[in-house]
Design a protein around this motif. Structure first.
Motif, PDB file in Angstrom:
ATOM      1  N   THR A   1       1.069  -0.787   0.140  1.00 50.36           N
ATOM      2  CA  THR A   1       0.107  -0.215   0.159  1.00 50.36           C
ATOM      3  C   THR A   1       0.824   1.136  -0.161  1.00 50.36           C
ATOM      4  OG1 THR A   1      -0.067  -0.255   2.343  1.00 50.36           O
ATOM      5  CG2 THR A   1      -2.102  -1.323   0.933  1.00 50.36           C
ATOM      6  N   GLY A   2       1.978   1.187  -0.234  1.00 56.54           N
ATOM      7  CA  GLY A   2       3.601   2.584   0.639  1.00 56.54           C
ATOM      8  C   GLY A   2       2.402   3.220   1.803  1.00 56.54           C
ATOM      9  N   SER A   3       1.872   2.908   2.307  1.00 55.30           N
ATOM     10  CA  SER A   3       1.118   3.358   3.755  1.00 55.30           C
ATOM     11  C   SER A   3       1.716   2.693   4.601  1.00 55.30           C
ATOM     12  CB  SER A   3       0.175   4.292   3.427  1.00 55.30           C
ATOM     13  OG  SER A   3      -0.623   2.443   4.002  1.00 55.30           O
ATOM     14  N   VAL A   4       2.055   3.208   5.445  1.00 54.81           N
ATOM     15  CA  VAL A   4       2.238   2.737   6.953  1.00 54.81           C
ATOM     16  C   VAL A   4       0.823   2.806   8.136  1.00 54.81           C
ATOM     17  CG1 VAL A   4       4.206   2.561   9.108  1.00 54.81           C
ATOM     18  CG2 VAL A   4       4.556   3.651   7.220  1.00 54.81           C
ATOM     19  N   THR A   5       0.333   1.637   7.799  1.00 54.22           N
ATOM     20  CA  THR A   5      -0.948   1.277   8.310  1.00 54.22           C
ATOM     21  C   THR A   5      -0.857   0.857   9.017  1.00 54.22           C
ATOM     22  OG1 THR A   5      -1.793  -0.273   6.960  1.00 54.22           O
ATOM     23  CG2 THR A   5      -2.287   1.667   5.991  1.00 54.22           C
ATOM     24  N   GLY A   6      -0.121  -0.701   9.251  1.00 55.67           N
ATOM     25  CA  GLY A   6       0.228  -0.941  10.519  1.00 55.67           C
ATOM     26  C   GLY A   6       0.844  -0.967  11.214  1.00 55.67           C
ATOM     27  N   SER A   7       0.829  -1.071  12.453  1.00 55.01           N
ATOM     28  CA  SER A   7       2.548   0.333  13.646  1.00 55.01           C
ATOM     29  C   SER A   7       3.407  -0.803  13.189  1.00 55.01           C
ATOM     30  CB  SER A   7       1.683  -0.587  15.290  1.00 55.01           C
ATOM     31  OG  SER A   7       2.288  -0.661  15.952  1.00 55.01           O
ATOM     32  N   PRO A   8       4.213  -0.317  13.038  1.00 56.10           N
ATOM     33  CA  PRO A   8       5.958  -0.828  12.819  1.00 56.10           C
ATOM     34  C   PRO A   8       6.307  -1.583  14.112  1.00 56.10           C
ATOM     35  CG  PRO A   8       6.028   1.504  12.157  1.00 56.10           C
ATOM     36  CD  PRO A   8       4.453   0.891  12.551  1.00 56.10           C
ATOM     37  N   ALA A   9       6.056  -1.179  15.737  1.00 55.03           N
ATOM     38  CA  ALA A   9       5.891  -1.409  16.544  1.00 55.03           C
ATOM     39  C   ALA A   9       5.064  -3.026  16.972  1.00 55.03           C
ATOM     40  CB  ALA A   9       5.367  -0.276  18.149  1.00 55.03           C
ATOM     41  N   ALA A  10       4.439  -3.064  16.056  1.00 54.47           N
ATOM     42  CA  ALA A  10       3.343  -4.802  16.627  1.00 54.47           C
ATOM     43  C   ALA A  10       4.371  -4.986  15.658  1.00 54.47           C
ATOM     44  CB  ALA A  10       2.235  -4.625  16.029  1.00 54.47           C
ATOM     45  N   THR A  11       4.410  -5.039  14.143  1.00 53.23           N
ATOM     46  CA  THR A  11       5.180  -5.965  13.080  1.00 53.23           C
ATOM     47  C   THR A  11       6.340  -6.325  14.261  1.00 53.23           C
ATOM     48  OG1 THR A  11       4.007  -4.748  11.629  1.00 53.23           O
ATOM     49  CG2 THR A  11       6.888  -6.075  11.096  1.00 53.23           C
ATOM     50  N   VAL A  12       7.437  -5.156  14.684  1.00 58.47           N
ATOM     51  CA  VAL A  12       8.345  -6.167  15.180  1.00 58.47           C
ATOM     52  C   VAL A  12       8.369  -6.459  16.288  1.00 58.47           C
ATOM     53  CG1 VAL A  12      10.520  -4.799  16.622  1.00 58.47           C
ATOM     54  CG2 VAL A  12       9.901  -3.592  14.368  1.00 58.47           C
ATOM     55  N   ALA A  13       6.955  -6.264  17.323  1.00 52.45           N
ATOM     56  CA  ALA A  13       6.426  -7.210  18.103  1.00 52.45           C
ATOM     57  C   ALA A  13       6.304  -8.414  18.197  1.00 52.45           C
ATOM     58  CB  ALA A  13       5.451  -6.649  19.501  1.00 52.45           C
ATOM     59  N   LEU A  14       5.672  -8.792  17.236  1.00 48.24           N
ATOM     60  CA  LEU A  14       5.604 -10.037  16.655  1.00 48.24           C
ATOM     61  C   LEU A  14       6.626 -10.929  16.051  1.00 48.24           C
ATOM     62  CD1 LEU A  14       1.852  -9.376  14.507  1.00 48.24           C
ATOM     63  CD2 LEU A  14       2.339 -11.134  15.937  1.00 48.24           C
ATOM     64  N   GLY A  15       7.530 -10.430  15.188  1.00 48.14           N
ATOM     65  CA  GLY A  15       8.997 -10.737  14.582  1.00 48.14           C
ATOM     66  C   GLY A  15       9.971 -11.045  16.136  1.00 48.14           C
ATOM     67  N   LEU A  16       9.428 -10.488  16.538  1.00 53.19           N
ATOM     68  CA  LEU A  16      10.470 -10.971  18.533  1.00 53.19           C
ATOM     69  C   LEU A  16       9.788 -11.933  19.302  1.00 53.19           C
ATOM     70  CD1 LEU A  16      11.241  -7.668  20.041  1.00 53.19           C
ATOM     71  CD2 LEU A  16      13.075  -8.750  19.135  1.00 53.19           C
ATOM     72  N   LEU A  17       8.782 -11.836  19.774  1.00 44.11           N
ATOM     73  CA  LEU A  17       7.667 -13.345  19.869  1.00 44.11           C
ATOM     74  C   LEU A  17       7.945 -14.628  18.566  1.00 44.11           C
ATOM     75  CD1 LEU A  17       4.020 -11.634  20.764  1.00 44.11           C
ATOM     76  CD2 LEU A  17       6.164 -12.593  22.093  1.00 44.11           C
ATOM     77  N   ALA A  18       7.951 -14.416  18.028  1.00 43.75           N
ATOM     78  CA  ALA A  18       8.419 -15.440  17.108  1.00 43.75           C
ATOM     79  C   ALA A  18       9.322 -16.129  17.210  1.00 43.75           C
ATOM     80  CB  ALA A  18       7.791 -14.656  15.259  1.00 43.75           C
ATOM     81  N   ALA A  19      10.706 -15.046  16.985  1.00 45.35           N
ATOM     82  CA  ALA A  19      11.712 -15.604  17.002  1.00 45.35           C
ATOM     83  C   ALA A  19      12.122 -16.598  18.296  1.00 45.35           C
ATOM     84  CB  ALA A  19      12.669 -14.644  17.026  1.00 45.35           C
ATOM     85  N   ALA A  20      11.274 -15.332  19.723  1.00 43.55           N
ATOM     86  CA  ALA A  20      11.530 -16.671  21.020  1.00 43.55           C
ATOM     87  C   ALA A  20      10.984 -17.907  21.479  1.00 43.55           C
ATOM     88  CB  ALA A  20      10.935 -15.653  22.113  1.00 43.55           C
ATOM     89  N   THR A  21       9.572 -17.775  20.625  1.00 40.97           N
ATOM     90  CA  THR A  21       8.764 -19.042  20.394  1.00 40.97           C
ATOM     91  C   THR A  21       9.507 -20.071  19.506  1.00 40.97           C
ATOM     92  OG1 THR A  21       6.919 -18.052  20.568  1.00 40.97           O
ATOM     93  CG2 THR A  21       6.446 -20.017  19.596  1.00 40.97           C
ATOM     94  N   ILE A  22       9.719 -19.828  17.889  1.00 41.74           N
ATOM     95  CA  ILE A  22      10.319 -20.716  17.674  1.00 41.74           C
ATOM     96  C   ILE A  22      11.859 -21.608  18.418  1.00 41.74           C
ATOM     97  CG2 ILE A  22      11.813 -21.209  16.293  1.00 41.74           C
ATOM     98  CD1 ILE A  22      10.007 -19.699  13.341  1.00 41.74           C
ATOM     99  N   SER A  23      12.471 -20.404  18.719  1.00 39.86           N
ATOM    100  CA  SER A  23      13.484 -20.935  19.834  1.00 39.86           C
ATOM    101  C   SER A  23      13.073 -21.757  21.123  1.00 39.86           C
ATOM    102  CB  SER A  23      14.636 -19.641  20.183  1.00 39.86           C
ATOM    103  OG  SER A  23      15.081 -19.704  21.532  1.00 39.86           O
ATOM    104  N   ALA A  24      12.289 -21.127  21.478  1.00 37.18           N
ATOM    105  CA  ALA A  24      11.439 -22.045  22.782  1.00 37.18           C
ATOM    106  C   ALA A  24      11.697 -23.908  22.282  1.00 37.18           C
ATOM    107  CB  ALA A  24      10.747 -21.688  23.238  1.00 37.18           C
ATOM    108  N   GLY A  25      10.845 -23.816  21.360  1.00 39.70           N
ATOM    109  CA  GLY A  25      10.540 -25.065  20.650  1.00 39.70           C
ATOM    110  C   GLY A  25      12.061 -25.544  20.025  1.00 39.70           C
ATOM    111  N   HIS A  26      12.857 -25.505  19.289  1.00 41.36           N
ATOM    112  CA  HIS A  26      13.782 -25.679  19.272  1.00 41.36           C
ATOM    113  C   HIS A  26      14.227 -26.405  20.872  1.00 41.36           C
ATOM    114  CE1 HIS A  26      14.174 -25.639  15.191  1.00 41.36           C
ATOM    115  NE2 HIS A  26      13.514 -24.553  15.260  1.00 41.36           N
TER     116      HIS A  26
END
Length: 130
Positions: free
Chosen positions: A98-123
């Motif tokens: 869309t070329g706009s920042v409709t989604g929150s960059p903080a939410a994107t970063v938070a989701l990425g960090l949660l994903a990394a932590a969750t996958i790491s715990a699973g491994h």
């Protein structure tokens, strides 16, 4: 187990019903100031009350339920982390497309960090092979 669930979640279900009823009457759209703050606090309070109710339900049912094995739990964590990573990637793709920042960059970063932590715990739960 059904009786325990009904007894434990009756209060949160009633709170959610009142919240949905208030939202659908149109009264919420006509508020301002202190009333607005009270409604937001009521919303978050209802969510917290429901979260505590779900935790109590899990604690009460855990004695009767069979807990998952370490292997299943590890696989579930990896799958959950993958879903979180997909949600983060979807946020990025929507912002790029869309070329706009409709989604929150903080939410994107938070989701990425949660994903990394969750996958790491699973491994970490995988058995060691020597």
């Amino acid at each position: 187990m059904t009786v325990v669930a009904i007894r434990t979640l009756a209060g949160p279900a009633a709170a959610f019903s009142v919240m949905v009823l208030a939202a659908n009457t149109g009264v919420v759209g006509q508020t301002s100031g202190l009333t607005d703050a009270a409604l937001v606090a009521c919303y978050w309070g209802t969510l917290a009350f429901s979260a505590v109710g779900m935790c109590v339900l899990v604690a009460r049912v855990a004695d009767a339920a069979v807990l998952p094995s370490v292997r299943r739990f590890g696989a579930a964590l990896v799958l959950l982390g993958t879903g979180l990573a997909c949600a983060s990637l979807q946020n990025v793709l929507v912002s790029v497309k869309t070329g706009s920042v409709t989604g929150s960059p903080a939410a994107t970063v938070a989701l990425g960090l949660l994903a990394a932590a969750t996958i790491s715990a699973g491994h970490d739960l995988r058995p060691l092979r020597t």
